[in-house]
Design an enzyme around this catalytic site. Structure first.
Site, PDB file in Angstrom:
ATOM      1  N   ASN A 170       0.809  -1.225   0.000  1.00 32.79           N
ATOM      2  CA  ASN A 170       0.000   0.000   0.000  1.00 32.79           C
ATOM      3  C   ASN A 170       0.842   1.275   0.000  1.00 32.79           C
ATOM      4  O   ASN A 170       0.473   2.265  -0.635  1.00 32.79           O
ATOM      5  CB  ASN A 170      -0.994   0.001   1.170  1.00 32.79           C
ATOM      6  CG  ASN A 170      -0.327  -0.095   2.522  1.00 32.79           C
ATOM      7  OD1 ASN A 170       0.803  -0.574   2.648  1.00 32.79           O
ATOM      8  ND2 ASN A 170      -1.026   0.347   3.555  1.00 32.79           N
ATOM      9  N   GLU A 271       4.820  -3.728  12.479  1.00 36.76           N
ATOM     10  CA  GLU A 271       3.787  -2.697  12.306  1.00 36.76           C
ATOM     11  C   GLU A 271       2.669  -3.383  11.554  1.00 36.76           C
ATOM     12  O   GLU A 271       2.775  -3.619  10.349  1.00 36.76           O
ATOM     13  CB  GLU A 271       4.357  -1.495  11.538  1.00 36.76           C
ATOM     14  CG  GLU A 271       3.461  -0.272  11.615  1.00 36.76           C
ATOM     15  CD  GLU A 271       2.501  -0.185  10.447  1.00 36.76           C
ATOM     16  OE1 GLU A 271       1.296  -0.476  10.673  1.00 36.76           O
ATOM     17  OE2 GLU A 271       2.917   0.167   9.344  1.00 36.76           O
ATOM     18  N   CYS A 305      -3.178   1.520   6.779  1.00 37.04           N
ATOM     19  CA  CYS A 305      -3.314   0.820   8.061  1.00 37.04           C
ATOM     20  C   CYS A 305      -3.851   1.716   9.158  1.00 37.04           C
ATOM     21  O   CYS A 305      -4.519   1.235  10.086  1.00 37.04           O
ATOM     22  CB  CYS A 305      -1.972   0.214   8.474  1.00 37.04           C
ATOM     23  SG  CYS A 305      -0.636   1.412   8.603  1.00 37.04           S
ATOM     24  N   GLU A 481       8.814   2.794  14.524  1.00 33.19           N
ATOM     25  CA  GLU A 481       9.521   3.299  13.352  1.00 33.19           C
ATOM     26  C   GLU A 481       9.388   4.813  13.360  1.00 33.19           C
ATOM     27  O   GLU A 481       8.333   5.343  13.691  1.00 33.19           O
ATOM     28  CB  GLU A 481       8.939   2.710  12.069  1.00 33.19           C
ATOM     29  CG  GLU A 481       9.140   1.209  11.956  1.00 33.19           C
ATOM     30  CD  GLU A 481       8.728   0.649  10.610  1.00 33.19           C
ATOM     31  OE1 GLU A 481       9.488  -0.155  10.054  1.00 33.19           O
ATOM     32  OE2 GLU A 481       7.650   1.016  10.116  1.00 33.19           O
TER      33      GLU A 481
END
Length: 505
Positions: A170, A271, A305, A481
């Site tokens: 994505n 993640e 997400c 991150e």
């Protein structure tokens, strides 16, 4: 799949200013190589459903060569002066920016997102290369006087070793660079396995890293078909020379990767999926809440997400806000990402269409009302299009409530009290992001503490930035991150040294 013999220059559906940017072979130790199997796989344009390019298809037999290359490169790269690493990252960053439009065109045909969104992804991605170029020179240890007499305790930070980066489709450039830039800043080398839908942009990044001056083996890329992905990922995770694995993907895949890494006690950053609540109180600025919602909900056709998966609106303003969302959604222009007037493109995979359709049908069967869209688009050839949709009268038992949607569907829920909506918001196994809009300062602090998510948007729908830690809790993963200190720290080990001094102190 099948053999293509060599990296043919088949005609691309777009023109590149820099033709050297497009590669179809693996990037291993500074060379462009085929798989030992000789296989290739096809990549489809989500806007037409047609094959537009082929890419080399790696198998488990190709893993050892790539990892050993990165391990060999690590022996030198880990000793490279931090200032030199910073300069290399700065050059890498400049080259990505220089090739922004070409990379955006490639993204359109890999992901389906409109050109403006593709350019936006690259701008977001380069915020990481710029940030981590600076972070490379900010890595430091500590020294303190110990509780035991005559002792001094030191800590030093060192790169962990070879990293495996597993990137999604994505945001293939942004998520890859968020991993690559942090690893390279820390002094690690990295092997990236891109998603089967989006291999070419990752290969382009490897090419630009090589042009920036990174040594052979520092940044390797292994493209893999959907069929070969599970076995290759397992081989990468279990390779004895790999020290860390970082994944952006689904919770289901994250659990599998964790099991693979557990055998070798690899360090893992995850993640994973999100089922993010977006809460609007009656005292909120509704125009502000709407503008942030539209940007968040329909970006990349809802395939984000951290998107607003469940939109909770307080009863006093529910009807008004529902119409505001409906009116704004009707103005979206659905089309191929390459078309100039497109504001929302297709979903990236045909499997997504099936999931979205099932979720909408389930909602309607349980009493929901579709006020905008709600249907798969079948008059645009073979593209993977679903109408931008708004659904009201949503309830807690529906599939749209319980599952991550990953599509252009906005479900609106009515609530009465703060306690009620916090219960609804937290009623999920996932905890990536939560958002709320209110002008009540006391409520703001309560929600910040009571919402169960790693990222909290307070009167904002976009909180991602290079200097802000990004990551979830619960089954949305662990590790961070981006952000100050923490992101590079994911790629470092800490050594403790203790020195005993002679004499009286």
């Amino acid at each position: 799949m099948g053999s293509m013999g060599q990296e043919s220059r088949e005609g691309l559906p777009f023109k590149l200013k820099n033709e050297n940017l497009f590669h179809k072979k693996s990037h291993v130790h500074g060379e462009w190589i085929e798989s030992m199997s000789g296989d290739w796989f096809s990549v489809a344009d989500p806007g037409t459903g047609e094959i537009w390019a082929h890419c080399v298809n790696n198998t488990t037999g190709d893993v050892d060569r790539a990892v050993k290359s990165s391990h060999a490169a690590f022996q030198s790269y880990k000793k490279l002066n931090p200032m030199i690493r910073s300069q290399l990252l700065a050059k890498f960053d400049a080259l990505i920016r220089e090739n922004r439009e070409d990379l955006a065109r490639m993204l359109i045909y890999e992901t389906g997102k409109p050109f403006a969104e593709a350019c936006g992804e690259i701008d977001y991605a380069t915020s990481f290369t710029r940030w981590f170029a600076g972070e490379a020179e900010r890595i430091s240890g500590t020294v303190h006087v110990a509780a035991t007499p005559n002792r001094r305790v030191f800590t030093v930070k060192q790169p962990i070793g070879v990293v495996v980066g597993l990137a999604p489709w994505n945001f293939p450039i942004a998520t890859a660079l968020r991993k690559v830039a942090a690893a390279l800043a820390a002094g690690c080398t990295i092997v990236v396995k891109p998603s089967p839908e989006t291999p070419f942009t990752t290969l382009a990044l490897a090419y630009l890293a090589q042009q920036a001056g990174f040594a052979a083996g520092v940044f390797n890329v292994l493209p893999v078909s959907l069929e070969n992905t599970p076995s290759v990922c397992e081989a990468l995770c279990k390779h004895p020379l790999v020290s860390k694995v970082t994944l952006t993907g689904s919770t289901r895949v994250g659990k599998l990767i964790t099991k693979h890494c557990a055998e070798g006690l690899k360090k893992v950053s995850l993640e994973l999926g999100g089922n993010c609540p977006y809460i609007i109180f009656a005292d909120a600025n509704l125009e502000q809440a709407l503008s942030h919602l539209m940007a968040l909900k329909f970006k990349h056709a809802g395939q984000v997400c951290v998107t607003a998966n469940r939109v909770y609106v307080q009863a006093e303003v529910y009807d008004k806000f529902s119409e505001m969302v409906a009116e704004a959604t009707r103005k979206l222009k659905l089309g191929h990402g390459a078309a100039e007037d497109t504001t929302i493109g297709p979903v990236t995979t045909p499997q997504s269409l099936v999931k979205i359709e099932n979720q909408v049908k389930d909602a309607v069967a349980h009493g929901a009302k579709v006020i905008v869209g709600g249907q798969r688009v079948t008059d645009r050839g073979g593209g993977y299009f679903f109408e931008p949709s708004v659904i009201t009268n949503m309830t807690q038992g529906m599939l749209l409530t319980r599952e991550e949607t990953f599509g252009p569907v906005c479900g609106l829920y009515k609530f009465d009290t703060e306690d009620e909506v916090v219960t609804y918001a937290n009623n999920t196994s996932l905890g990536l992001a939560s958002y709320f809009f209110t002008k009540d300062v006391d409520r703001t602090w309560r929600l910040l503490e009571n919402l169960e998510a790693g990222i909290i948007g307070m009167n904002t729908g976009n909180s991602g930035s290079a200097d802000s830690p990004f990551g979830g809790i619960k089954e949305s993963g662990y590790g961070k991150e981006a952000g100050r200190d923490v992101a590079v720290g994911e790629y470092l080990i800490t050594k403790t040294g203790t020195l005993t001094l002679e004499g009286q102190y």
